[in-house]
Design a protein around this motif. Sequence first.
Motif, PDB file in Angstrom:
ATOM      1  N   CYS A 179      -0.561   2.108   8.098  1.00  0.00           N
ATOM      2  CA  CYS A 179       0.181   1.793   6.871  1.00  0.00           C
ATOM      3  C   CYS A 179      -0.821   1.505   5.751  1.00  0.00           C
ATOM      4  CB  CYS A 179       1.139   0.616   7.098  1.00  0.00           C
ATOM      5  SG  CYS A 179       0.381  -1.015   7.022  1.00  0.00           S
TER       6      CYS A 179
ATOM      7  N   ALA B 181      -1.525  -1.227   4.294  1.00  0.00           N
ATOM      8  CA  ALA B 181      -2.291  -2.454   4.517  1.00  0.00           C
ATOM      9  C   ALA B 181      -3.386  -2.250   5.578  1.00  0.00           C
ATOM     10  CB  ALA B 181      -1.356  -3.591   4.922  1.00  0.00           C
ATOM     11  N   CYS B 182      -3.259  -1.202   6.395  1.00  0.00           N
ATOM     12  CA  CYS B 182      -4.354  -0.845   7.317  1.00  0.00           C
ATOM     13  C   CYS B 182      -5.523  -0.262   6.530  1.00  0.00           C
ATOM     14  CB  CYS B 182      -3.910   0.224   8.308  1.00  0.00           C
ATOM     15  SG  CYS B 182      -2.658  -0.246   9.481  1.00  0.00           S
TER      16      CYS B 182
ATOM     17  N   CYS C 139      -3.645  -5.468  11.538  1.00  0.00           N
ATOM     18  CA  CYS C 139      -2.985  -5.307  10.233  1.00  0.00           C
ATOM     19  C   CYS C 139      -1.880  -6.352  10.049  1.00  0.00           C
ATOM     20  CB  CYS C 139      -2.390  -3.903  10.126  1.00  0.00           C
ATOM     21  SG  CYS C 139      -1.363  -3.677   8.665  1.00  0.00           S
TER      22      CYS C 139
ATOM     23  N   CYS D 125       1.735  -3.833   9.865  1.00  0.00           N
ATOM     24  CA  CYS D 125       2.173  -3.030  11.021  1.00  0.00           C
ATOM     25  C   CYS D 125       1.531  -3.482  12.328  1.00  0.00           C
ATOM     26  CB  CYS D 125       1.947  -1.551  10.778  1.00  0.00           C
ATOM     27  SG  CYS D 125       0.235  -1.017  10.910  1.00  0.00           S
TER      28      CYS D 125
HETATM   29 ZN   LIG Z   1      -0.852  -1.437   8.920  1.00  0.00          ZN
END
Ligand SMILES: [Zn+2]
Lengths: 79, 247
Positions: free
Chosen positions: B167, B169-170, B236, B239
């Motif tokens: 995602c 945010a990763c 993360c 996710c």
């Molecule tokens: Zn993520």
Amino acid sequence: MTIFLRAGGQLRAMLKPDIDHYTRKVEIDGEKTIGEILKDISLDPAYVALIYVDGVMKDLSFRPSDGQTITLQPPVSGG
Amino acid sequence: MSLSTSEIERYQRQLTVDGWNQERLKSARALVVGVGGLGGVSATYLAAAGVGYLRICDSDRVELSNLNRQILFTTEDIGKPKAALVAQRLSAQNPEIKIEPLSDKLTETNASELASGCDLIIDGLDNHADRLKLNKASFDLNIPFLYGAINEWLGQLSFFHPPETACLACLLPEELQDPKPTPVFGPLPGAIGSLQATLALRYLMTGEHPVSNTLLVFRADTTVFETVRFERRPGCGVCGKTVPSGH
Ligand SMILES: [Zn+2]
């Protein structure tokens, strides 16, 4: 050994490119992480959003080898 | 979902494109958040292609400094709400589809509500903090998020649908040194918005998403495309957590 740092956006001016419009040649003694190399050249890593080498994402702990080009991507967040 | 005679004529030139599925597009529902440089372009192509339902959300009004790149707007539009204007223009372009304009400001609270019931979330935003709100809603609702962003000569995009993919945010930290206003080469959001429309239409018709776990970078100053592979990050904050039911 010699590595090449490449940057665009607002990072380009901070990098102070010397071999072309985007790229700076950096000589380093022994193995160093990208984080250590950025510190050596006084480039604040807070302005680096992404780091990639040969099409693969890396982070500040990556240790480049001789001749590698490391791309430093600034924050890209407009729309 | 069958096509009317006028739809068959309207979409004539694309109905014979290899792999095309107009009926699937007609039944598809997409959310475009931000209809400036990126979203104005992606929403235009989605509307023209016949995506049956478009929810477009933007709380901004047109400003003079938008007009070097936000090509749906004119000088006469300055001060008017973007969402309503875009809905009006795209409805005129294709009256066969339903368009719902929303002028709500995106918040952590309403992000899921805005995306609810859609098959795809398309990023037309202009800042990282709001993108993270959409990314979280995408994960919570199990709706894929088609990310795109620009800065000066640089454009980038990716497709997020965890746990199958990473995602946003990763890929990027929560805090970015995010200078405002962002300098923008005018045609760049057109290029990235068109690529987002391309990926969106492919996904809605076929379920394929070729840029997952891949960041596609376009360097407009040298006209070079690069692909950068990355992985889902186990720690993360979005996710990496427990997968919600429905996934
Ligand atoms: Zn993520």
